[in-house]
Design a protein around this motif. Structure first.
Motif, short mmCIF file in Angstrom:
data_model
loop_
_atom_site.label_atom_id
_atom_site.label_comp_id
_atom_site.label_asym_id
_atom_site.label_seq_id
_atom_site.Cartn_x
_atom_site.Cartn_y
_atom_site.Cartn_z
N LEU A 27 -0.97 -72.63 -55.38
CA LEU A 27 -1.07 -74.02 -54.94
C LEU A 27 -1.99 -74.79 -55.87
N GLN A 28 -1.54 -75.98 -56.29
CA GLN A 28 -2.30 -76.78 -57.24
C GLN A 28 -3.29 -77.68 -56.48
N HIS A 29 -4.31 -77.03 -55.95
CA HIS A 29 -5.37 -77.77 -55.26
C HIS A 29 -6.67 -77.00 -55.39
N ARG A 30 -7.77 -77.69 -55.16
CA ARG A 30 -9.09 -77.06 -55.13
C ARG A 30 -9.40 -76.67 -53.70
N ALA A 31 -9.83 -75.43 -53.49
CA ALA A 31 -10.17 -74.97 -52.16
C ALA A 31 -11.23 -73.88 -52.26
N LEU A 32 -12.34 -74.08 -51.57
CA LEU A 32 -13.41 -73.10 -51.56
C LEU A 32 -13.48 -72.46 -50.19
N VAL A 33 -13.23 -71.16 -50.14
CA VAL A 33 -13.27 -70.43 -48.86
C VAL A 33 -14.53 -69.58 -48.75
N THR A 34 -15.26 -69.43 -49.85
CA THR A 34 -16.56 -68.76 -49.84
C THR A 34 -17.49 -69.57 -50.72
N GLU A 35 -18.76 -69.22 -50.69
CA GLU A 35 -19.65 -69.75 -51.72
C GLU A 35 -19.24 -69.13 -53.05
N LEU A 36 -19.66 -69.76 -54.15
CA LEU A 36 -19.36 -69.21 -55.48
C LEU A 36 -20.64 -68.71 -56.12
N PRO A 37 -20.67 -67.45 -56.56
CA PRO A 37 -19.58 -66.47 -56.44
C PRO A 37 -19.50 -65.89 -55.03
N GLY A 38 -18.27 -65.48 -54.67
CA GLY A 38 -18.04 -64.86 -53.38
C GLY A 38 -18.39 -63.38 -53.41
N PRO A 39 -18.29 -62.71 -52.28
CA PRO A 39 -18.72 -61.30 -52.19
C PRO A 39 -17.94 -60.37 -53.11
N ARG A 40 -16.64 -60.56 -53.25
CA ARG A 40 -15.88 -59.68 -54.14
C ARG A 40 -16.25 -59.91 -55.59
N VAL A 49 -25.51 -79.78 -64.99
CA VAL A 49 -24.25 -80.41 -64.56
C VAL A 49 -23.12 -79.40 -64.55
N ALA A 50 -23.02 -78.60 -65.60
CA ALA A 50 -21.96 -77.60 -65.67
C ALA A 50 -22.08 -76.59 -64.53
N ALA A 51 -23.29 -76.13 -64.26
CA ALA A 51 -23.49 -75.15 -63.20
C ALA A 51 -23.13 -75.73 -61.84
N ALA A 52 -23.49 -76.99 -61.61
CA ALA A 52 -23.16 -77.62 -60.33
C ALA A 52 -21.65 -77.82 -60.18
N ALA A 53 -20.99 -78.19 -61.27
CA ALA A 53 -19.52 -78.31 -61.23
C ALA A 53 -18.89 -76.97 -60.92
N HIS A 54 -19.41 -75.91 -61.51
CA HIS A 54 -18.89 -74.57 -61.24
C HIS A 54 -19.01 -74.22 -59.76
N ARG A 55 -20.17 -74.52 -59.18
CA ARG A 55 -20.37 -74.20 -57.76
C ARG A 55 -19.42 -75.00 -56.87
N ALA A 56 -19.00 -76.16 -57.38
CA ALA A 56 -18.08 -77.00 -56.61
C ALA A 56 -16.62 -76.66 -56.87
N GLY A 57 -16.36 -75.66 -57.71
CA GLY A 57 -14.99 -75.22 -57.93
C GLY A 57 -14.27 -75.90 -59.07
N VAL A 58 -15.01 -76.36 -60.08
CA VAL A 58 -14.40 -76.97 -61.26
C VAL A 58 -14.89 -76.22 -62.49
N ILE A 59 -13.96 -75.68 -63.25
CA ILE A 59 -14.30 -74.94 -64.47
C ILE A 59 -14.48 -75.94 -65.60
N VAL A 60 -15.71 -76.09 -66.08
CA VAL A 60 -16.00 -76.91 -67.25
C VAL A 60 -16.77 -76.06 -68.25
N LEU A 61 -16.68 -76.43 -69.50
CA LEU A 61 -17.35 -75.71 -70.57
C LEU A 61 -18.37 -76.62 -71.25
N THR A 62 -19.34 -76.01 -71.89
CA THR A 62 -20.29 -76.76 -72.70
C THR A 62 -20.11 -76.36 -74.15
N CYS A 63 -20.66 -77.18 -75.04
CA CYS A 63 -20.59 -76.86 -76.47
C CYS A 63 -21.60 -77.74 -77.20
#
Length: 449
Positions: A12-25, A400-414
């Motif tokens: 499914l092409q949507h953002r959905a967080l069912v656990t905190e990131l990272p999750g237990p697995r 900013v990158a770390a906060a985006a990651h926790r919110a479920g958006v993959i961004v990169l820095t350079c």
């Protein structure tokens, strides 16, 4: 967001967080990774992928993440692109490997024919296939040295060309790419790049080229120079787009002085910048062009394509490698190229640019920490600075990158200074996903004030 998100490759092409990131697995797998994998192999996010399709990565805990990284510009046609999957499945059922240098196969030839046709210039060309961008860059230098009988190589400030010994010498940034790994290959020289955000505003493309070429002529000498290697838009160095006229002036000087002009389009190639290749933007025709990343929809493949007289200068057996042009990767490449053409992904890259730049420029107008929004196509960057200055703010970028990651958006820095957020969404990403990802970025930037 639409009420009914589409599905690509069962995702499914949507953002959905069912656990905190990272999750237990993911946390459990990270413990295993720490115990089993060399610590020198880092990860951007501590989440483990389970499946991916289109513009979404699903982790092992079931979280759906918006992908603005494309595996560092690799899954340009989208993850698990249908044509790529079908082509690889058919090829793996036929054979997985013979080594092209032992018993060749038509997939390798077909990829070479396609690259000869599609890369800039209508001159007679040849292609050789390899495994990675760094390997291809190194082979481009080998070809240039044999063809010219000269040794020296010129690269540019902020450049990134790979992690082999020669390409580490060609790469500018010390940490994490070069530190402790020397001594490096000799006869590599560095020239100043056109960096419009940081150059004096009176230094346009022609003036920046003259500055670089003056240094080359004085410190290296055209009579010693085999190749000049440059990324048309720099990747790891900060998504730096040289001022107009810079690349054409360098290419013209190389032609006049018998120097091989090499375009490293590992990150910019295959529709990423809104042209099939970034060199097309100013009509630059390189002698050799290096490609990888987006070439094969996620499978490892790279190429050097160029003037037939240069490519054929190397003796038989001088180019190659056991896995170079693997049949699975060749099948994927042909399918990826078909997808780019059939699905209009060059035009789609331009649409992505308009959507992203419109929103990012509006954010910049209200946030003095955004020093510049730049890039082309689906290769867009934001340089973050201390407000009202050009002083890099690497700490803010990391936050900013770390906060985006926790919110479920993959961004990169350079960036050489570590202060650039880079966005490399797959060209198949939906507008809804892009809007939502940019909403997340806006919220994160707002929360860090």
């Amino acid at each position: 967001m639409t009420d009914q998100p589409t599905t690509v490759a069962g995702v499914l092409q949507h953002r959905a967080l069912v656990t905190e990131l990272p999750g237990p697995r993911s946390r459990a797998l990270m413990e295993r990774k720490t115990a089993a994998v060399a610590s020198g192999v880092g990860t951007t996010m501590p989440v483990f992928a389970a499946k991916a399709g289109g513009g979404v990565v699903v982790d092992v805990d079931g979280n759906h993440l918006i992908d603005l990284g494309s595996g560092i510009a690799v899954t340009t046609v989208g993850n698990s692109a249908p044509r790529v999957v079908e082509a690889v499945q058919a090829q793996v059922a036929a054979f997985t490997h013979t080594c092209f240098m032992v018993t060749p196969y038509d997939g390798y030839v077909a990829v070479a024919e396609a690259l000869n046709r599609l890369t800039p210039g209508d001159h007679d060309k040849r292609t050789a296939l390899f495994n990675s961008g760094a390997e291809a860059v190194e082979n481009a230098v080998k070809i240039a040295r044999v063809a010219t009988g000269k040794d020296a190589v010129v690269v540019f400030d902020h450049a990134y060309h790979g992690r082999t010994n020669l390409t580490m010498a060609m790469t500018a940034k010390n940490m994490p790419y070069k530190h402790g790994f020397g001594p490096f290959a000799p006869e590599v020289y560095r020239a100043p790049l056109s960096y419009p955000f940081r150059d004096d505003k009176t230094v346009g493309g022609q003036a920046a080229a003259a500055r670089a070429l003056d240094l080359v002529e004085k410190q290296v000498g055209a009579e010693n120079l085999a190749a000049m290697v440059i990324e048309p838009i720099q990747g790891e160095g900060g998504f730096i787009e040289p001022a107009p006229g810079f690349l054409p002036a360098l290419a013209a000087w190389c032609r006049e002085n018998g120097v091989v002009f090499v375009a490293d389009e590992v990150q910019t190639g295959f529709a990423r910048t809104g042209d099939l290749f970034a060199c097309h933007h100013e009509g630059v025709v390189p002698d050799l062009i290096v490609t990888a990343k987006g070439i094969a929809g996620g499978l490892p493949l790279a190429a050097v394509t160029g003037r037939a007289d240069l490519m054929d200068a190397v003796h038989a057996g001088g180019l190659g490698g056991t896995y170079g042009g693997n049949p699975l990767a060749c099948a994927a490449a042909l399918a990826a190229l078909e997808t780019i053409e059939a699905d209009g992904l060059v035009d789609r890259a331009r649409q992505v640019e308009r959507l992203m730049k419109d929103r990012l420029h509006r954010l910049a107008a209200d946030d003095a920490r955004i020093g510049e929004v730049r890039g082309r196509g689906a290769m867009i960057a934001v340089e973050l600075v201390e407000p009202g200055t050009t002083t890099p703010d690497a700490a803010l970028t990391k936050e900013v990158a770390a906060a985006a990651h926790r919110a479920g958006v993959i961004v990169l820095t350079c960036g050489t200074h570590g202060n650039v957020l880079r966005f490399l969404p797959p060209l198949t990403i939906t507008d809804d996903l892009l809007h939502e990802a940019l909403d997340v970025l806006a919220d994160v930037l707002g929360a860090t004030r």
